[in-house]
Motif scaffolding. Structure first.
Motif, PDB file in Angstrom:
ATOM      1  N   ASP A  25      29.072 -36.080  11.416  1.00 22.76           N
ATOM      2  CA  ASP A  25      27.773 -36.748  11.384  1.00 22.76           C
ATOM      3  C   ASP A  25      26.669 -35.891  12.015  1.00 22.76           C
ATOM      4  O   ASP A  25      25.609 -36.397  12.361  1.00 22.76           O
ATOM      5  N   GLY A  66      24.093 -32.523  11.733  1.00 21.64           N
ATOM      6  CA  GLY A  66      23.475 -31.606  10.797  1.00 21.64           C
ATOM      7  C   GLY A  66      23.448 -32.151   9.388  1.00 21.64           C
ATOM      8  O   GLY A  66      23.546 -33.354   9.147  1.00 21.64           O
ATOM      9  N   GLU A  67      23.311 -31.236   8.438  1.00 19.48           N
ATOM     10  CA  GLU A  67      23.313 -31.601   7.020  1.00 19.48           C
ATOM     11  C   GLU A  67      24.590 -31.080   6.395  1.00 19.48           C
ATOM     12  O   GLU A  67      24.943 -29.909   6.553  1.00 19.48           O
ATOM     13  N   ASN A  68      25.293 -31.947   5.690  1.00 18.22           N
ATOM     14  CA  ASN A  68      26.618 -31.614   5.186  1.00 18.22           C
ATOM     15  C   ASN A  68      26.783 -31.995   3.729  1.00 18.22           C
ATOM     16  O   ASN A  68      26.124 -32.918   3.232  1.00 18.22           O
ATOM     17  N   TRP A  69      27.678 -31.284   3.063  1.00 15.72           N
ATOM     18  CA  TRP A  69      28.251 -31.778   1.822  1.00 15.72           C
ATOM     19  C   TRP A  69      29.484 -32.589   2.209  1.00 15.72           C
ATOM     20  O   TRP A  69      30.275 -32.158   3.058  1.00 15.72           O
ATOM     21  N   ARG A  73      25.660 -35.412  -0.423  1.00 16.75           N
ATOM     22  CA  ARG A  73      24.958 -34.699   0.650  1.00 16.75           C
ATOM     23  C   ARG A  73      24.565 -35.742   1.688  1.00 16.75           C
ATOM     24  O   ARG A  73      24.134 -36.844   1.354  1.00 16.75           O
ATOM     25  N   ALA A  74      24.715 -35.397   2.961  1.00 15.12           N
ATOM     26  CA  ALA A  74      24.387 -36.346   4.021  1.00 15.12           C
ATOM     27  C   ALA A  74      23.728 -35.625   5.179  1.00 15.12           C
ATOM     28  O   ALA A  74      24.119 -34.507   5.530  1.00 15.12           O
ATOM     29  N   LYS A  75      22.748 -36.267   5.767  1.00 13.15           N
ATOM     30  CA  LYS A  75      22.079 -35.732   6.953  1.00 13.15           C
ATOM     31  C   LYS A  75      22.418 -36.639   8.117  1.00 13.15           C
ATOM     32  O   LYS A  75      22.112 -37.832   8.110  1.00 13.15           O
ATOM     33  N   ASP A  78      23.471 -40.687   8.231  1.00 13.61           N
ATOM     34  CA  ASP A  78      22.780 -41.515   7.247  1.00 13.61           C
ATOM     35  C   ASP A  78      23.616 -41.687   5.987  1.00 13.61           C
ATOM     36  O   ASP A  78      24.569 -40.942   5.735  1.00 13.61           O
ATOM     37  N   PRO A 131      24.464 -25.932   3.399  1.00 13.88           N
ATOM     38  CA  PRO A 131      24.641 -26.982   4.406  1.00 13.88           C
ATOM     39  C   PRO A 131      25.338 -26.453   5.661  1.00 13.88           C
ATOM     40  O   PRO A 131      25.989 -25.410   5.642  1.00 13.88           O
ATOM     41  N   ASP A 132      25.190 -27.225   6.745  1.00 11.84           N
ATOM     42  CA  ASP A 132      25.833 -26.843   8.000  1.00 11.84           C
ATOM     43  C   ASP A 132      27.349 -26.960   7.922  1.00 11.84           C
ATOM     44  O   ASP A 132      28.073 -26.277   8.647  1.00 11.84           O
TER      45      ASP A 132
END
Length: 256
Positions: A120, A122-125, A143-145, A148, A181-182
């Protein structure tokens, strides 16, 4: 999901039995009043209605106070998915409330963000996986930031994992380095497809992660409440599971 202050209070029931974990939540608008997760796929049909009663009681909500029902429609377990969809349609008809189907893979992706340490941030796939045997998985791509709600990048489908990993790897390589992404998280039945996932290690390095996770009630509830509060509901008689493939018995019957 921030609602205007004038938004009237609505209470929803959300449930999913597409995996070995039965998950449900009772919502008040976008707030989780009570969530339940119970293991035991072979017993979903036995435990679903008692757990719905328990969830409502723990949330302090009477059946007459439910304003809508959301249900995971799969893909996933053929028999399991039918149990939740049938129950949701029956209750929606009996209680005269709207019903909304949600993607079980979307809920599993969010469950991975909720439960996997570091997912949860950073920004991830996020790539949810439900094992479909023979090197295949029910899967999608989001994709999730932070924590969220994940945003869909690819549709739900059954895919050969080696091909799927290659497709994700190509997308990574084609992106400018600063836009990548991160992290890339394979969640759910990731352990059953470790060999295919590890094909990406040389490309993604330590940004590649796997996390075994169960379906959680809270994401099921939040996705369901989001649809119901938007008024994007389904016809109670037309709602059907998203199997993405024929059951094994149906395949045999259709063989010449």
């Amino acid at each position: 999901m921030n609602q205007p202050q004038s938004q009237p209070l609505k209470r929803f029931l959300a449930l999913d039995t597409s995996t070995a974990c039965l998950a449900l939540a009772v919502m008040e608008n976008d707030k989780v009043l009570h969530a339940i997760k119970a293991a035991g796929e072979r017993n979903h049909s036995v435990h679903l209605l008692p757990l719905i009663q328990k969830g409502l009681a723990e949330a302090g909500v009477a059946a007459s106070g439910i304003d809508g029902i959301a249900v995971g429609i799969g893909p996933g377990s053929y028999t399991g998915t039918r149990i939740a969809v049938t129950a949701a349609k029956t209750l929606a008809w009996a209680w005269n409330v709207p019903v909304a189907g949600i993607s079980s893979l979307h809920a599993l992706a969010w469950s991975g963000l909720v439960t996997a340490t570091g997912a949860d941030r950073g920004e991830n796939w996020v790539i949810p996986l439900m094992d479909a045997r023979r090197g295949q998985a029910y899967t999608a791509w989001f994709r999730a930031k932070g924590g969220d709600m994940p945003v869909r990048l690819k549709e739900d489908a059954i895919r050969l994992m080696e091909d799927w990993a290659d497709e994700i790897g190509r997308a990574w390589k084609d992106m400018p380095a600063e836009e990548r992404p991160d992290g890339v998280w394979f969640v759910g039945d990731a352990g059953k497809h470790e060999a295919a996932i590890e094909r990406l290690r040389d490309v993604m390095g330590d940004r590649l992660h796997t996390a075994a996770c169960d379906m959680e009630g809270e994401p099921v509830g939040r996705l369901g409440a989001d649809r119901l509060m938007q008024g994007t509901t389904d016809n109670v008689h037309a709602l059907v599971p998203n199997y993405t493939q024929l059951a094994e018995a149906e395949k045999l019957l259709r063989k010449p």
